[in-house]
Design a protein around this motif. Structure first.
Motif, PDB file in Angstrom:
ATOM      1  N   ILE A  85       0.846  -1.197   0.000  1.00  0.00           N
ATOM      2  CA  ILE A  85       0.000   0.000   0.000  1.00  0.00           C
ATOM      3  C   ILE A  85       0.879   1.244   0.000  1.00  0.00           C
ATOM      4  O   ILE A  85       1.821   1.343   0.778  1.00  0.00           O
ATOM      5  CB  ILE A  85      -0.945   0.017   1.216  1.00  0.00           C
ATOM      6  N   ILE A  86       0.560   2.166  -0.886  1.00  0.00           N
ATOM      7  CA  ILE A  86       1.246   3.458  -0.922  1.00  0.00           C
ATOM      8  C   ILE A  86       0.421   4.395  -0.052  1.00  0.00           C
ATOM      9  O   ILE A  86      -0.623   4.880  -0.467  1.00  0.00           O
ATOM     10  CB  ILE A  86       1.362   3.975  -2.365  1.00  0.00           C
ATOM     11  N   TYR A  87       0.883   4.617   1.171  1.00  0.00           N
ATOM     12  CA  TYR A  87       0.117   5.407   2.125  1.00  0.00           C
ATOM     13  C   TYR A  87       0.195   6.898   1.826  1.00  0.00           C
ATOM     14  O   TYR A  87      -0.746   7.625   2.052  1.00  0.00           O
ATOM     15  CB  TYR A  87       0.592   5.138   3.554  1.00  0.00           C
ATOM     16  N   GLU A  88       1.342   7.355   1.345  1.00  0.00           N
ATOM     17  CA  GLU A  88       1.523   8.767   1.031  1.00  0.00           C
ATOM     18  C   GLU A  88       2.111   8.898  -0.360  1.00  0.00           C
ATOM     19  O   GLU A  88       3.041   8.182  -0.714  1.00  0.00           O
ATOM     20  CB  GLU A  88       2.466   9.430   2.026  1.00  0.00           C
ATOM     21  N   LYS A  89       1.574   9.833  -1.110  1.00  0.00           N
ATOM     22  CA  LYS A  89       2.134  10.133  -2.429  1.00  0.00           C
ATOM     23  C   LYS A  89       3.361  11.003  -2.220  1.00  0.00           C
ATOM     24  O   LYS A  89       3.341  11.951  -1.444  1.00  0.00           O
ATOM     25  CB  LYS A  89       1.118  10.883  -3.303  1.00  0.00           C
ATOM     26  N   THR A  90       4.440  10.663  -2.917  1.00  0.00           N
ATOM     27  CA  THR A  90       5.644  11.484  -2.838  1.00  0.00           C
ATOM     28  C   THR A  90       5.606  12.505  -3.958  1.00  0.00           C
ATOM     29  O   THR A  90       5.167  12.217  -5.066  1.00  0.00           O
ATOM     30  CB  THR A  90       6.917  10.634  -2.952  1.00  0.00           C
ATOM     31  N   SER A  91       6.049  13.695  -3.663  1.00  0.00           N
ATOM     32  CA  SER A  91       6.072  14.763  -4.655  1.00  0.00           C
ATOM     33  C   SER A  91       7.355  14.667  -5.449  1.00  0.00           C
ATOM     34  O   SER A  91       8.441  14.555  -4.892  1.00  0.00           O
ATOM     35  CB  SER A  91       5.985  16.114  -3.948  1.00  0.00           C
TER      36      SER A  91
END
Length: 116
Positions: A85-91
């Motif tokens: 699961i990708i909990y946070e999108k990276t910028s």
């Protein structure tokens, strides 16, 4: 995992607050590995596909789920879903990359100055 996911990571049509409450109650009342596997499949369906790493797709098949018959296999399956699961999108905007490049350059300069 459910509590850690942002609402933006969930499919609105499959993850309404009422469905999530019902899902949580089902997980709490599960009496077998099979019921937990079913709950995982339901949970996986709530998550938007772009919030799951590609490596999860092997595990998400019904055939793979049906083979989960021991507690250790279930634990591995839960751990694998959690890590996929990708909990946070990276910028990855250009300005962020420039800031990171500057930081690396400063660290490298400080090391050269200390060695010199």
């Amino acid at each position: 995992m459910d509590a850690a996911l942002a609402n933006e990571s969930l499919r609105a049509e499959r993850a309404s607050s009422q469905r999530r409450c019902t899902w949580r109650a089902y997980v709490k009342s599960a009496d077998s590995i099979y019921e937990i596997v079913l709950a995982m499949l339901i949970f996986e369906g709530m998550i938007k596909t772009e919030c799951l790493n590609n490596r999860w797709w092997y595990w998400s098949s019904l055939t793979a789920a049906a083979k989960t018959s021991t507690l250790s296999a279930l634990a591995l399956r839960i751990y694998t879903l959690d890590s996929s699961i990708i909990y946070e999108k990276t910028s990855s905007s250009g300005s962020d990359m420039m800031d990171n490049t500057k930081l690396v350059s400063k660290v490298g300069k400080k090391r050269r100055d200390a060695d010199g």
